[in-house]
Scaffold this motif. Structure first.
Motif, PDB file in Angstrom:
ATOM      1  N   ASP A 142       3.783  -3.120   3.107  1.00 52.51           N
ATOM      2  CA  ASP A 142       2.925  -4.302   3.109  1.00 52.51           C
ATOM      3  C   ASP A 142       3.304  -5.138   4.317  1.00 52.51           C
ATOM      4  O   ASP A 142       4.432  -5.649   4.384  1.00 52.51           O
ATOM      5  CB  ASP A 142       3.126  -5.098   1.816  1.00 52.51           C
TER       6      ASP A 142
ATOM      7  N   LYS B  64      -3.174   5.938   3.952  1.00 58.03           N
ATOM      8  CA  LYS B  64      -3.210   5.052   2.786  1.00 58.03           C
ATOM      9  C   LYS B  64      -3.920   5.736   1.630  1.00 58.03           C
ATOM     10  O   LYS B  64      -4.979   6.353   1.806  1.00 58.03           O
ATOM     11  CB  LYS B  64      -3.909   3.747   3.155  1.00 58.03           C
ATOM     12  N   GLN B  65      -3.333   5.625   0.458  1.00 60.44           N
ATOM     13  CA  GLN B  65      -3.895   6.266  -0.734  1.00 60.44           C
ATOM     14  C   GLN B  65      -4.776   5.308  -1.511  1.00 60.44           C
ATOM     15  O   GLN B  65      -4.618   4.122  -1.446  1.00 60.44           O
ATOM     16  CB  GLN B  65      -2.756   6.782  -1.623  1.00 60.44           C
TER      17      GLN B  65
ATOM     18  N   ARG C 197      -4.516   4.241   8.351  1.00 57.91           N
ATOM     19  CA  ARG C 197      -3.218   4.816   8.678  1.00 57.91           C
ATOM     20  C   ARG C 197      -2.269   3.757   9.222  1.00 57.91           C
ATOM     21  O   ARG C 197      -2.694   2.802   9.865  1.00 57.91           O
ATOM     22  CB  ARG C 197      -3.373   5.915   9.738  1.00 57.91           C
ATOM     23  N   THR C 198      -0.981   3.991   8.972  1.00 57.89           N
ATOM     24  CA  THR C 198       0.073   3.182   9.564  1.00 57.89           C
ATOM     25  C   THR C 198       1.136   4.141  10.081  1.00 57.89           C
ATOM     26  O   THR C 198       1.452   5.134   9.425  1.00 57.89           O
ATOM     27  CB  THR C 198       0.684   2.215   8.527  1.00 57.89           C
TER      28      THR C 198
ATOM     29  N   GLU D 237      -1.374   0.459  13.256  1.00 58.74           N
ATOM     30  CA  GLU D 237      -2.121   0.718  12.026  1.00 58.74           C
ATOM     31  C   GLU D 237      -3.599   0.537  12.314  1.00 58.74           C
ATOM     32  O   GLU D 237      -3.974  -0.149  13.265  1.00 58.74           O
ATOM     33  CB  GLU D 237      -1.667  -0.203  10.892  1.00 58.74           C
TER      34      GLU D 237
ATOM     35  N   ALA E  10       0.845  -1.189   0.000  1.00 61.74           N
ATOM     36  CA  ALA E  10       0.000   0.000   0.000  1.00 61.74           C
ATOM     37  C   ALA E  10       0.880   1.238   0.000  1.00 61.74           C
ATOM     38  O   ALA E  10       1.936   1.267   0.616  1.00 61.74           O
ATOM     39  CB  ALA E  10      -0.914  -0.013   1.223  1.00 61.74           C
ATOM     40  N   ASP E  11       0.420   2.252  -0.706  1.00 62.19           N
ATOM     41  CA  ASP E  11       1.129   3.526  -0.737  1.00 62.19           C
ATOM     42  C   ASP E  11       0.484   4.483   0.252  1.00 62.19           C
ATOM     43  O   ASP E  11      -0.744   4.575   0.340  1.00 62.19           O
ATOM     44  CB  ASP E  11       1.096   4.124  -2.148  1.00 62.19           C
ATOM     45  N   TYR E  12       1.330   5.206   0.978  1.00 65.73           N
ATOM     46  CA  TYR E  12       0.885   6.133   2.018  1.00 65.73           C
ATOM     47  C   TYR E  12       1.512   7.503   1.784  1.00 65.73           C
ATOM     48  O   TYR E  12       2.648   7.599   1.321  1.00 65.73           O
ATOM     49  CB  TYR E  12       1.330   5.649   3.405  1.00 65.73           C
TER      50      TYR E  12
ATOM     51  N   SER F 129       5.753   3.152   1.047  1.00 66.46           N
ATOM     52  CA  SER F 129       5.029   1.971   0.602  1.00 66.46           C
ATOM     53  C   SER F 129       5.288   0.882   1.631  1.00 66.46           C
ATOM     54  O   SER F 129       6.439   0.673   2.032  1.00 66.46           O
ATOM     55  CB  SER F 129       5.532   1.553  -0.784  1.00 66.46           C
TER      56      SER F 129
END
Length: 192
Positions: A63, A191-192, A154-155, A145, A24-26, A61
């Motif tokens: 995972d 997270k996007q 969120r993370t 997260e 995931a992209d943040y 990023s």
């Protein structure tokens, strides 16, 4: 099922299995002050000067199933340094230290994330500061997260490292006790 379709499905499955599809992209949440870059340095071997960079942005990023595929990039506005003392900040921005007119941005780009399996990790990357790029290693801990009240996910992480100012061409003599700068980062990504 014809041969062409079988081959297409097999190739598609192979591509999906080999790509980091689940990462995931943040975006680091600096807009709402849910991130910080703080520093401390010895003052004459007697006390500490502490401060922060008030303006920065970045993304990462991540995972949790494949944490070693993680990556992060952070850009820092060096003129945003804030040690809670205007005259000292003016001096730090000068050519004696950060030379923010010549080097307005510092940048960190990760090159490797090594998960320790217990929520901690080592994050290696290239730090560009004062026009010099050097590898640094941050000790990183995942803070948590989850879903936020606004419908996002969120993370969060925290990390720390230390750098020698002379390694980055900053050689203003503050004495041997003040050669090392300690950095602490706290980031919360959306997270996007």
């Amino acid at each position: 099922m014809n041969t062409f379709l079988k081959t297409s499905v097999a190739l598609g499955s192979l591509v999906l299995a080999s790509s980091p599809l689940y990462a995931a992209d943040y975006v680091i949440d600096t807009k709402n002050a849910h991130a910080s870059i703080e520093f401390r340095i010895s003052h004459l071997g007697i006390g500490l000067v502490t401060g922060r960079f008030n303006t920065f942005e970045g993304q990462f990023s991540y995972d949790p199933e494949q944490p070693n595929d993680s990556s992060v990039t952070v850009d820092i506005d060096t003129s945003s340094i804030d040690s809670n003392h205007a005259e000292r900040d003016k001096h730090i921005r000068s050519g004696d230290f950060l030379d923010v007119k010549t080097f307005p941005t510092a940048k960190f780009v990760s090159t490797q994330y090594s998960d320790n399996g217990d929520g901690s990790a080592s994050l290696t990357g290239d730090l560009t500061l004062h026009g010099v790029t050097k590898p640094v290693v941050l000790d990183v801990s995942k803070l948590g997260e989850g879903n936020d009240p606004w419908g996002g996910f969120r993370t969060g992480f925290e990390g720390s490292t230390e750098i020698k100012l002379k390694d980055f061409g900053i050689d203003y003599n503050l004495g041997p006790a003040s050669e090392t700068l300690y950095l602490n980062l706290s980031i919360e990504g959306v997270k996007q």
